[in-house]
Structures are given as structure tokens and as C-alpha cells.
Design a protein around this motif. Structure first.
Motif, mmCIF file in Angstrom:
data_model
loop_
_atom_site.group_PDB
_atom_site.id
_atom_site.type_symbol
_atom_site.label_atom_id
_atom_site.label_comp_id
_atom_site.label_asym_id
_atom_site.label_seq_id
_atom_site.Cartn_x
_atom_site.Cartn_y
_atom_site.Cartn_z
ATOM 1 N N PHE A 1 71.348 52.810 7.269
ATOM 2 C CA PHE A 1 70.856 53.808 8.218
ATOM 3 C C PHE A 1 71.784 55.014 8.189
ATOM 4 C CE2 PHE A 1 69.408 49.707 9.681
ATOM 5 C CZ PHE A 1 68.080 49.940 10.011
ATOM 6 N N TYR A 2 71.195 56.215 8.167
ATOM 7 C CA TYR A 2 71.959 57.456 8.119
ATOM 8 C C TYR A 2 71.548 58.345 9.277
ATOM 9 C CZ TYR A 2 73.125 55.765 3.496
ATOM 10 O OH TYR A 2 73.576 54.987 2.465
ATOM 11 N N GLN A 3 72.505 58.670 10.129
ATOM 12 C CA GLN A 3 72.227 59.454 11.330
ATOM 13 C C GLN A 3 71.547 60.759 10.947
ATOM 14 O OE1 GLN A 3 73.992 62.444 12.854
ATOM 15 N NE2 GLN A 3 72.298 62.319 14.291
ATOM 16 N N ASP B 1 72.053 66.747 4.736
ATOM 17 C CA ASP B 1 72.978 66.302 3.701
ATOM 18 C C ASP B 1 72.235 66.055 2.391
ATOM 19 O OD1 ASP B 1 74.468 64.140 2.089
ATOM 20 O OD2 ASP B 1 75.963 64.751 3.551
ATOM 21 N N GLU B 2 72.740 66.622 1.307
ATOM 22 C CA GLU B 2 72.061 66.531 0.007
ATOM 23 C C GLU B 2 71.967 65.099 -0.514
ATOM 24 O OE1 GLU B 2 73.721 69.212 -2.834
ATOM 25 O OE2 GLU B 2 73.307 70.987 -1.606
ATOM 26 N N GLY B 3 72.869 64.241 -0.102
ATOM 27 C CA GLY B 3 72.817 62.851 -0.547
ATOM 28 C C GLY B 3 71.549 62.142 -0.101
ATOM 29 N N LEU B 4 70.941 62.643 0.986
ATOM 30 C CA LEU B 4 69.719 62.031 1.509
ATOM 31 C C LEU B 4 68.484 62.385 0.687
ATOM 32 C CD1 LEU B 4 70.466 62.556 5.284
ATOM 33 C CD2 LEU B 4 70.417 60.372 4.075
ATOM 34 N N ASN C 1 78.083 56.249 -0.787
ATOM 35 C CA ASN C 1 79.089 57.125 -1.388
ATOM 36 C C ASN C 1 78.579 58.539 -1.599
ATOM 37 O OD1 ASN C 1 80.968 55.057 -1.499
ATOM 38 N ND2 ASN C 1 80.291 54.387 -3.516
ATOM 39 N N HIS C 2 77.306 58.779 -1.318
ATOM 40 C CA HIS C 2 76.713 60.090 -1.575
ATOM 41 C C HIS C 2 76.421 60.868 -0.295
ATOM 42 C CE1 HIS C 2 76.152 58.978 -5.786
ATOM 43 N NE2 HIS C 2 75.729 57.814 -5.345
ATOM 44 N N VAL C 3 76.222 60.160 0.819
ATOM 45 C CA VAL C 3 75.869 60.823 2.078
ATOM 46 C C VAL C 3 77.145 61.047 2.892
ATOM 47 C CG1 VAL C 3 74.525 60.684 4.201
ATOM 48 C CG2 VAL C 3 73.577 59.766 2.067
ATOM 49 N N TYR D 1 67.638 57.992 9.174
ATOM 50 C CA TYR D 1 66.858 57.675 7.988
ATOM 51 C C TYR D 1 67.173 56.234 7.631
ATOM 52 C CZ TYR D 1 64.855 62.129 6.577
ATOM 53 O OH TYR D 1 64.092 63.268 6.497
ATOM 54 N N MET D 2 66.145 55.448 7.415
ATOM 55 C CA MET D 2 66.312 54.053 7.003
ATOM 56 C C MET D 2 66.117 53.991 5.497
ATOM 57 S SD MET D 2 64.317 50.643 8.377
ATOM 58 C CE MET D 2 62.688 51.344 8.064
ATOM 59 N N HIS D 3 67.153 53.607 4.802
ATOM 60 C CA HIS D 3 67.094 53.488 3.342
ATOM 61 C C HIS D 3 67.039 52.004 2.984
ATOM 62 C CE1 HIS D 3 69.227 53.768 -0.775
ATOM 63 N NE2 HIS D 3 67.925 53.861 -0.926
ATOM 64 N N ILE D 4 65.893 51.575 2.473
ATOM 65 C CA ILE D 4 65.730 50.176 2.048
ATOM 66 C C ILE D 4 65.902 50.129 0.541
ATOM 67 C CG2 ILE D 4 64.173 48.194 1.985
ATOM 68 C CD1 ILE D 4 62.786 49.373 4.478
ATOM 69 N N TRP D 5 67.035 49.612 0.092
ATOM 70 C CA TRP D 5 67.269 49.506 -1.342
ATOM 71 C C TRP D 5 67.357 48.038 -1.779
ATOM 72 C CZ3 TRP D 5 72.284 47.753 -2.670
ATOM 73 C CH2 TRP D 5 73.224 47.792 -1.629
#
Length: 198
Positions: free
Chosen positions: A91-93, A28-31, A42-44, A108-112
Motif C-alpha cells: 500500500f502506498y499513501q 511519485d513517479e514510482g507509482l 525501492n521505487h516509490v 494505492y494497492m499494489h498486488i504483485w
């Protein structure tokens, strides 16, 4: 200096370090924005896809942690973090693909959740703090910043100045108790740029 012994930097170990994984074209391009300091919800729209680019493909078995350009964790890792209700951690599968094998219980773990928390007097850098144009050589955390943030909002965060992912000792203890593979932690007061090669 009081926080330097309470926080740890997440690192991969020899198990996961034996392989290099990268995002595939059909991810997915949002990643593509996992280093962003804002939410990507809102992007993934679909799953991530990761493939092995270096290492023995025939012997590959996924670990609970892989340090790609971003942080890739297993469902087991994610479940340990879930009870902490961490703000600013998503988290994104993501599927790990190796030939005809697919492992789908990774994220993927996204820490923002980020804080400008480098102590300028005690940390050592090569470069300048102006526009954060530096290489971090020795890290010390600024208690004047972190004292103002409730613990539950800084259990896991990334440094705003540099992409270092910091985990509080309570979270590290919970992760260590379940014997995860592929990762290690180094306490901030024991970390330096050279320790990455130890």
C-alpha cells in the motif's frame, strides 16, 4: 471448478463509478508501475496524488474504493486487510485532491502476488493464449495450479495472464462486514466480460 465459487473479482459500484480519478503529474513517479509483477518499495519515495477528471466536483466525497487505472483504497479498507498479512500486496499513501480539499487517508494497492491460474479448457477467450494475447470473456480457475499454493499465499492475488484481482471468500467476508463504500464483488463463476455492464 472448485475455486470458481471461492474467489471474487473486485469491482467499483455506482458510488465510485460516478467519478473518474487519475494520477496527477506531481504523483511519485514510482507509482507509474503499479501493474508490475514485482515490489515497488525501492521505487516509490513519496506520496501518490490523484485528481478527479470526470464527475461532479462539487458533490465529490471519496469512497473506500475507487477503480482508477489501479486500485485506490481507504485506510479503513487497508486496516481490514492488515491482519491477513498478505504476501505480495503493498500500500502506498496517496492524496486525493479536489480543488483546495485534500483527503490523505487513501492508498494505492499494489498486488504483485500473481499466479498463472486461468484454466484453459473451461475459460473462454477471444484471441490466443500465446503471449497472453487475448481478451478474457469467461473465467475459470485452474485447481491444478491453486492446489499447490497454500491458502495464505493466495488469499489475494492477480492473474499473471490478465490483470484481474482475485479475493478469497474469507477476505471478501471481512471486507463486507465493515460496510465499505464504492465497491462490489462478483464471484468468478458468475463473472463474464458482459457482467461488467450489469
Amino acid at each position: 471448478m472448485k475455486y470458481d465459487s471461492q474467489y471474487y473479482i473486485l469491482r467499483e459500484n455506482h458510488e465510485s463509478g460516478a467519478y473518474m480519478l487519475d494520477m496527477a503529474e506531481d504523483s511519485d513517479e514510482g507509482l507509474d508501475h503499479l501493474m508490475s509483477l514485482w515490489s515497488l518499495k525501492n521505487h516509490v519515495l513519496g506520496p501518490g496524488v490523484v485528481e478527479i477528471t470526470e464527475g461532479n466536483h462539487a458533490k465529490f466525497q471519496p469512497c473506500d474504493y475507487h477503480e482508477t487505472a489501479e486500485q485506490l483504497v481507504s485506510e479503513k479498507f487497508r486496516q481490514v486487510l492488515a491482519p491477513f498479512n498478505l504476501p505480495g500486496v503493498d500500500f502506498y499513501q496517496t492524496n486525493i485532491v479536489n480543488g483546495d480539499k485534500i483527503w490523505s487517508e487513501h492508498y494505492y494497492m499494489h498486488i504483485w502476488n500473481h499466479h498463472k491460474a486461468i484454466h484453459h479448457g473451461r475459460s473462454k477467450i477471444d484471441g490466443t493464449y500465446v503471449d497472453d494475447d487475448f481478451t478474457l470473456e469467461v473465467l475459470s480457475l485452474d485447481e491444478n495450479v491453486l492446489d499447490k499454493i497454500p491458502l495464505e499465499k493466495r488469499l489475494v492475488f492477480t492473474l499473471e495472464e490478465k490483470p484481474k484481482f482475485l479475493f478469497h471468500e474469507t477476505v471478501v467476508q471481512a471486507l463486507r462486514e465493515v460496510n465499505l463504500t464504492g465497491l462490489s464483488f462478483q464471484r468468478v463463476d458468475e463473472w463474464s466480460i458482459g457482467s461488467a455492464f450489469e
